[in-house]
Write a protein that holds these residues in place. Structure first.
Motif, PDB file in Angstrom:
ATOM      1  N   LYS A 191      22.382 -39.875  30.341  1.00 33.07           N
ATOM      2  CA  LYS A 191      23.771 -39.947  30.798  1.00 33.07           C
ATOM      3  C   LYS A 191      24.580 -40.895  29.916  1.00 33.07           C
ATOM      4  CE  LYS A 191      25.540 -38.384  33.903  1.00 33.07           C
ATOM      5  NZ  LYS A 191      26.343 -37.142  33.997  1.00 33.07           N
ATOM      6  N   LYS A 192      23.975 -41.979  29.498  1.00 36.91           N
ATOM      7  CA  LYS A 192      24.680 -42.971  28.691  1.00 36.91           C
ATOM      8  C   LYS A 192      24.959 -42.460  27.286  1.00 36.91           C
ATOM      9  CE  LYS A 192      24.197 -47.733  26.960  1.00 36.91           C
ATOM     10  NZ  LYS A 192      25.493 -48.220  27.450  1.00 36.91           N
ATOM     11  N   ASN A 193      23.969 -41.795  26.691  1.00 39.24           N
ATOM     12  CA  ASN A 193      24.096 -41.398  25.290  1.00 39.24           C
ATOM     13  C   ASN A 193      24.619 -39.985  25.095  1.00 39.24           C
ATOM     14  OD1 ASN A 193      22.747 -43.638  23.480  1.00 39.24           O
ATOM     15  ND2 ASN A 193      21.432 -43.455  25.274  1.00 39.24           N
ATOM     16  N   LEU A 194      24.282 -39.059  25.987  1.00 40.55           N
ATOM     17  CA  LEU A 194      24.647 -37.651  25.791  1.00 40.55           C
ATOM     18  C   LEU A 194      25.534 -37.099  26.903  1.00 40.55           C
ATOM     19  CD1 LEU A 194      21.225 -36.178  24.578  1.00 40.55           C
ATOM     20  CD2 LEU A 194      23.066 -37.203  23.235  1.00 40.55           C
ATOM     21  N   ASN A 195      25.743 -37.882  27.943  1.00 41.12           N
ATOM     22  CA  ASN A 195      26.603 -37.489  29.070  1.00 41.12           C
ATOM     23  C   ASN A 195      26.095 -36.252  29.809  1.00 41.12           C
ATOM     24  OD1 ASN A 195      28.874 -38.144  30.667  1.00 41.12           O
ATOM     25  ND2 ASN A 195      30.068 -36.502  29.715  1.00 41.12           N
ATOM     26  N   VAL A 196      24.793 -36.027  29.791  1.00 36.45           N
ATOM     27  CA  VAL A 196      24.155 -34.960  30.573  1.00 36.45           C
ATOM     28  C   VAL A 196      22.839 -35.519  31.111  1.00 36.45           C
ATOM     29  CG1 VAL A 196      25.143 -33.018  29.282  1.00 36.45           C
ATOM     30  CG2 VAL A 196      22.967 -34.023  28.535  1.00 36.45           C
ATOM     31  N   THR A 197      22.276 -34.841  32.109  1.00 40.18           N
ATOM     32  CA  THR A 197      20.948 -35.229  32.586  1.00 40.18           C
ATOM     33  C   THR A 197      19.886 -34.645  31.647  1.00 40.18           C
ATOM     34  OG1 THR A 197      20.611 -33.266  33.961  1.00 40.18           O
ATOM     35  CG2 THR A 197      21.819 -35.120  34.949  1.00 40.18           C
ATOM     36  N   PRO A 198      18.666 -35.157  31.695  1.00 37.16           N
ATOM     37  CA  PRO A 198      17.604 -34.578  30.855  1.00 37.16           C
ATOM     38  C   PRO A 198      17.406 -33.090  31.108  1.00 37.16           C
ATOM     39  CG  PRO A 198      16.886 -36.652  31.809  1.00 37.16           C
ATOM     40  CD  PRO A 198      18.187 -36.338  32.450  1.00 37.16           C
ATOM     41  N   MET A 199      17.448 -32.673  32.365  1.00 38.38           N
ATOM     42  CA  MET A 199      17.204 -31.270  32.670  1.00 38.38           C
ATOM     43  C   MET A 199      18.381 -30.398  32.235  1.00 38.38           C
ATOM     44  SD  MET A 199      14.264 -31.922  33.618  1.00 38.38           S
ATOM     45  CE  MET A 199      13.647 -30.263  33.949  1.00 38.38           C
ATOM     46  N   GLN A 200      19.591 -30.933  32.294  1.00 38.33           N
ATOM     47  CA  GLN A 200      20.743 -30.198  31.762  1.00 38.33           C
ATOM     48  C   GLN A 200      20.610 -30.005  30.260  1.00 38.33           C
ATOM     49  OE1 GLN A 200      23.847 -32.802  33.222  1.00 38.33           O
ATOM     50  NE2 GLN A 200      24.510 -31.322  34.760  1.00 38.33           N
ATOM     51  N   TYR A 201      20.184 -31.065  29.566  1.00 35.08           N
ATOM     52  CA  TYR A 201      19.995 -30.948  28.118  1.00 35.08           C
ATOM     53  C   TYR A 201      18.934 -29.906  27.810  1.00 35.08           C
ATOM     54  CZ  TYR A 201      19.065 -31.937  23.255  1.00 35.08           C
ATOM     55  OH  TYR A 201      18.893 -31.791  21.898  1.00 35.08           O
ATOM     56  N   LEU A 202      17.828 -29.923  28.547  1.00 35.38           N
ATOM     57  CA  LEU A 202      16.754 -28.950  28.346  1.00 35.38           C
ATOM     58  C   LEU A 202      17.282 -27.526  28.518  1.00 35.38           C
ATOM     59  CD1 LEU A 202      13.793 -28.029  28.077  1.00 35.38           C
ATOM     60  CD2 LEU A 202      13.506 -28.543  30.510  1.00 35.38           C
ATOM     61  N   THR A 203      18.028 -27.291  29.571  1.00 36.27           N
ATOM     62  CA  THR A 203      18.574 -25.952  29.814  1.00 36.27           C
ATOM     63  C   THR A 203      19.530 -25.536  28.713  1.00 36.27           C
ATOM     64  OG1 THR A 203      18.340 -26.195  32.213  1.00 36.27           O
ATOM     65  CG2 THR A 203      19.909 -24.538  31.429  1.00 36.27           C
ATOM     66  N   GLU A 204      20.431 -26.437  28.307  1.00 35.44           N
ATOM     67  CA  GLU A 204      21.392 -26.117  27.252  1.00 35.44           C
ATOM     68  C   GLU A 204      20.673 -25.800  25.946  1.00 35.44           C
ATOM     69  OE1 GLU A 204      24.173 -29.313  26.941  1.00 35.44           O
ATOM     70  OE2 GLU A 204      25.061 -28.934  28.919  1.00 35.44           O
TER      71      GLU A 204
END
Length: 305
Positions: A237-250
Motif C-alpha cells: 500500500k505504501k509503495n504501490l498503492n495496491v494490496t499484494p493480492m490486487q497486484y497479483l491479479t493485475e
C-alpha cells in the motif's frame, strides 16, 4: 537518436525496466508517450538505473514515486533519480495525456571514470534523500529547464548539423542548473526503514512475477521477504498503492493480455497458465480491467483471430 513511440514497457521479474541502448549511440533515449495508448491506460510501476526527465505536454498527469503522489500540469516536469520505483497515469476523470520523456544513463553527462562524473554526477545520483526534482511553471529557472528539455526534441526533429552536440549541451546545461540550485531543492528524507521497505517490495514483486502461475497466498508473498502479513500489506500500500493480492491479479491479467495477443492458445489454457482456475471468474476480471472479454480483446489486438 530518434523520438520513440511505445505503448508498453518490458520489465524484469523485480520490476526493473529493460532498456537497450545502441552501443554506437549516446546512452540517452527520447520518448513521446501518450498514456491512454498504454495497457490499462498507465505506465506501470518500474525502475531502472537510468535517470529520467518527464515533461507534461497537455492534460495533467499523476506521477507516483515510491509512496509520493504528484500531479503535474502542462509545461511542468520532473527529474526522477536512478533506481527509484515510479509509475505514471491520468488523474481521475482525465482520459488522455501526453508526455515528453528522456531516459539516460548518468554517464551521458561525463564518463564514469572522469573527474567530472565523480564531482558532479555520482554525488547527485547517490544521494539517498534525492528521489526527484520538480520543475514548476511558477519558478523562472524551472521554466528554463523545461525550455531546454523541450528544445532537445526540436533538435531531434530538425536534425541540423551537429544536433547531437547541441542535445548534449542542453542536457548538460539542465544538469548544471540543478546543481547550481541544489540548496533550493527540497530533499525527500528516506529513513533506513523506508529504504528497507523499498527493498522488501522489490523482493515480493519478484516473487509474484516468478510464481504467478501457482496458487499464491498472502502468507507466501510475505514469507518471500521474511515479513509478516501485516507488513506485507503495508509495504504494497505504501509503495504501490495496491494490496499484494490486487497486484497479483493485475499482473496475471497483464500476462494473459500478452498471451491473447501473441499466441494461439485457447482462452481457457491462458486462464489456467496465468493462475486462474475458474474461467468465468477470469473473464469477469479481464472485462473489468480491459473493458472487453478475453475473446474480444484477442479479436481486436491479435493476428491469431
Amino acid at each position: 537518436m530518434d523520438i520513440r513511440h511505445i505503448t508498453d514497457i518490458t520489465t524484469e521479474n523485480d520490476g526493473m525496466r529493460i532498456i537497450r541502448h545502441d552501443p554506437l549511440d549516446p546512452p540517452i533515449l527520447f520518448y513521446h508517450d501518450e498514456i491512454e495508448k498504454y495497457k490499462q491506460q498507465k505506465i506501470k510501476w518500474h525502475w531502472h538505473p537510468e535517470v529520467e526527465f518527464i515533461i507534461v505536454r497537455d492534460n495533467p498527469v499523476e506521477i507516483l514515486i515510491d509512496d509520493t503522489r504528484i500531479v503535474l500540469r502542462k509545461d511542468e516536469g520532473i527529474w526522477v533519480n536512478a533506481n527509484k520505483i515510479h509509475m505514471m497515469q491520468c488523474p481521475e476523470n482525465i482520459m488522455t495525456a501526453s508526455l515528453f520523456t528522456i531516459v539516460m544513463l548518468p554517464e551521458f553527462i561525463a564518463p564514469k571514470a572522469s573527474l567530472l562524473y565523480q564531482k558532479y554526477v555520482q554525488p547527485w545520483i547517490s544521494d539517498p534523500e534525492l528521489s526527484y526534482v520538480l520543475f514548476l511553471d511558477s519558478i523562472p529557472w524551472h521554466r528554463e529547464v523545461i525550455r531546454l528539455l523541450t528544445h532537445t526534441f526540436t533538435l531531434l526533429q530538425k536534425r541540423e548539423f551537429a544536433y547531437e552536440l547541441s542535445i548534449h549541451n542542453d542536457i548538460s546545461q539542465v544538469w548544471l542548473m540543478m546543481l547550481q540550485h541544489q540548496k533550493e531543492i527540497p530533499k525527500q528524507s528516506t529513513s533506513r526503514s523506508e529504504r528497507g521497505s523499498q527493498m522488501r517490495i522489490k523482493e515480493m514483486v519478484r516473487f509474484i512475477q516468478e510464481n504467478y502461475r501457482q496458487h499464491l497466498t498472502l502468507e507466501q508473498i510475505a514469507a518471500s521477504a521474511h515479513v509478516s502479513k501485516t507488513e506485507c500489506n503495508r509495504c504494497f500500500k505504501k509503495n504501490l498503492n495496491v494490496t499484494p493480492m490486487q497486484y497479483l491479479t493485475e499482473y496475471r491479467l497483464e500476462i494473459a493480455a500478452r498471451l491473447l495477443t501473441s499466441s494461439e492458445k485457447s482462452v481457457n489454457n491462458i486462464a489456467v497458465q496465468c493462475g486462474f482456475d475458474d474461467l468465468s471468474y477470469f473473464a469477469k476480471l479481464f472485462r473489468g480491467a480491459k473493458g472487453v472479454t478475453p475473446s474480444q480483446y484477442r479479436k481486436n489486438t491479435s493476428p491469431y483471430r
